[in-house]
Design an enzyme around this catalytic site. Structure first.
Site, PDB file in Angstrom:
ATOM      1  CB  ALA A   6      -0.917  -0.004   1.221  1.00  0.00           C
ATOM      2  CG  LEU A   7       3.399   2.193  -2.812  1.00  0.00           C
ATOM      3  CD1 LEU A   7       3.877   2.231  -4.261  1.00  0.00           C
ATOM      4  CD2 LEU A   7       4.570   2.384  -1.859  1.00  0.00           C
ATOM      5  N   GLY A  10       3.472   8.743   0.973  1.00  0.00           N
ATOM      6  CA  GLY A  10       4.358   9.251   2.014  1.00  0.00           C
ATOM      7  C   GLY A  10       5.642   8.452   2.098  1.00  0.00           C
ATOM      8  CG  ASP A  12       6.335   6.456   7.661  1.00  0.00           C
ATOM      9  OD1 ASP A  12       7.558   6.610   7.834  1.00  0.00           O
ATOM     10  OD2 ASP A  12       5.469   7.061   8.318  1.00  0.00           O
ATOM     11  CB  CYS A 101      -9.063   4.225   8.257  1.00  0.00           C
ATOM     12  SG  CYS A 101      -8.371   4.253   6.594  1.00  0.00           S
ATOM     13  N   GLY A 125       3.214   0.884   5.716  1.00  0.00           N
ATOM     14  CA  GLY A 125       4.235   1.641   6.426  1.00  0.00           C
ATOM     15  C   GLY A 125       3.931   1.870   7.887  1.00  0.00           C
ATOM     16  CB  CYS A 206      -7.196  11.604   6.230  1.00  0.00           C
ATOM     17  SG  CYS A 206      -8.459  10.332   6.055  1.00  0.00           S
TER      18      CYS A 206
END
Length: 385
Positions: A6-7, A10, A12, A101, A125, A206
């Protein structure tokens, strides 16, 4: 293993993906588009899921040399996180959307799709340590799996991950669990030539990019004028909606006169049925015990001793289970408090006797139980009732 990384865009997640590649996994990058506003841009370091984040995620994948895709999970995010957030505040509770989430998007919707496509695990991350499951090369094997605090306690995210449970975590990889610090991760990103090395962290909620949670709630739920009262019912003023206040809040109460003793007042309770906000002295915020439901066990409870009035040879039912010497945490960055915890697996509930008073506990908050050496291992998660 085939790993879906999962990108987020960021630093991390980019370094975590790089470490998964270094470990010899077959890695594919995925960016989760969670915002329905496709034109949204970042405001300082607030928020996430913006145009910049999607572009940065793709850029990182290109540098790492891995396939990259964007998945639109905005409907799932709206239904499972944002709608829940609003419903909880409407019910007078204080939810943690990051917990929701992680549970419902990053380790539910994402993992469901990953497994359907033949991936063995997902890598993120997050700062937390896992042993067993995918981290030991046994994806899906929850037996013996443990979740523990990260090496960098300041960045530890085990609190928001505990809700995911052993079955989902058995398919997870957290390559940054042993990272000594965020500074070290940024230095590693720079060394690898990743352009997000100096990108600021996102923070706050967010989907409330401007940081004005009360304004967001008012726009979504509407204005609902009501009374602000003392515990004995004295009316002190008015408010525009009980859902705009949280237990323990001191600022922004809108009161024009101080308490008789001159000390500040705090929100003690919100009452949806009467649209009242109860305020009072800090002393009334102190709790010595709490109850929680929705129990998720990440370790087996231990005997706490036989029930009162029964002997070891009496033939009576065994005593309660739980942890006699544990620590509990009720906020993502809160201080762990020593506690005696009783776990009722059948009722999916916890009862917590605190070793010292805890201030400002609100219904809807996650309570995470830690134990083991240095109290770093996650034992259970539940939601304050």
């Amino acid at each position: 293993m085939r790993v879906l990384a999962a990108l987020s865009g960021g630093v991390d997640s980019a370094v975590a993906a790089a470490r998964a590649i270094d470990a010899g996994h077959d890695v594919v990058g995925i960016h989760m588009a969670l915002s329905r506003d496709r034109e949204a841009t970042r405001s300082g370091s607030r928020g996430c899921c913006s145009i910049e984040d999607a572009s940065d995620a793709r850029w990182a994948a290109d540098i790492l040399g891995i396939p990259f895709y964007t998945w639109d999970l905005s409907d799932e995010f709206e239904e499972r996180v944002v709608t829940d957030f609003l419903a909880e505040y409407r019910a007078g509770r204080t939810p943690n959307p990051c917990v929701r989430c992680n549970e419902r998007i990053k380790f539910d919707a994402l993992l469901e799709r990953a497994l359907a496509l033949g991936f063995d695990a997902v890598a993120t991350g997050h700062y937390a340590r896992l042993s067993g499951g995918a981290s030991a090369g046994r994806p899906g094997d929850a037996a013996g799996l443990t979740l523990s605090r990260a090496a960098d306690t300041a960045k530890d995210q085990s609190y928001v991950l505990a809700v995911s449970g052993r079955e989902a975590l058995a398919h997870a990889l957290f390559p940054l669990g042993d990272a000594p610090s965020k500074a070290a991760v940024r230095a590693e990103a720079a060394q690898r030539g990743l352009p997000v090395a100096d990108k600021p962290d996102s923070y706050d909620i967010c989907f409330v990019a401007d940081g004005d949670t009360r304004g967001f709630l008012t726009r979504a739920l509407g204005s609902s004028p009501g009374r602000m009262v003392t515990p004995d019912g004295e009316v002190l003023g008015e408010h525009s909606g009980y859902f705009g206040f949280t237990v323990g809040q001191r600022k922004g109460l809108g009161l024009t006169r101080p308490a008789p003793d001159g000390r500040p007042r705090y929100v003690l309770e919100t009452r949806p049925a009467t649209n009242e906000v109860v305020v009072g002295p800090a002393a009334l915020l102190q709790r010595r015990s709490l109850d929680a439901d929705g129990l998720i066990l990440l370790a087996d409870p231990e005997p706490l001793g036989p029930s009162e009035g029964t002997g070891a040879d009496s033939g009576a039912a065994p005593g309660p289970l739980g942890w006699a010497d544990a620590h509990v945490q009720v906020r993502a960055h809160g201080r762990p408090i020593r506690a005696r915890v009783t776990a009722d697996a059948e009722a999916a509930s916890l009862h917590v006797e605190l070793g010292e008073p805890l201030r400002g506990v609100a219904a809807g908050q996650s309570v995470v139980v830690y134990g083991g050496p240095d109290s770093r291992r996650v034992l259970a998660h539940a939601t304050v009732a």
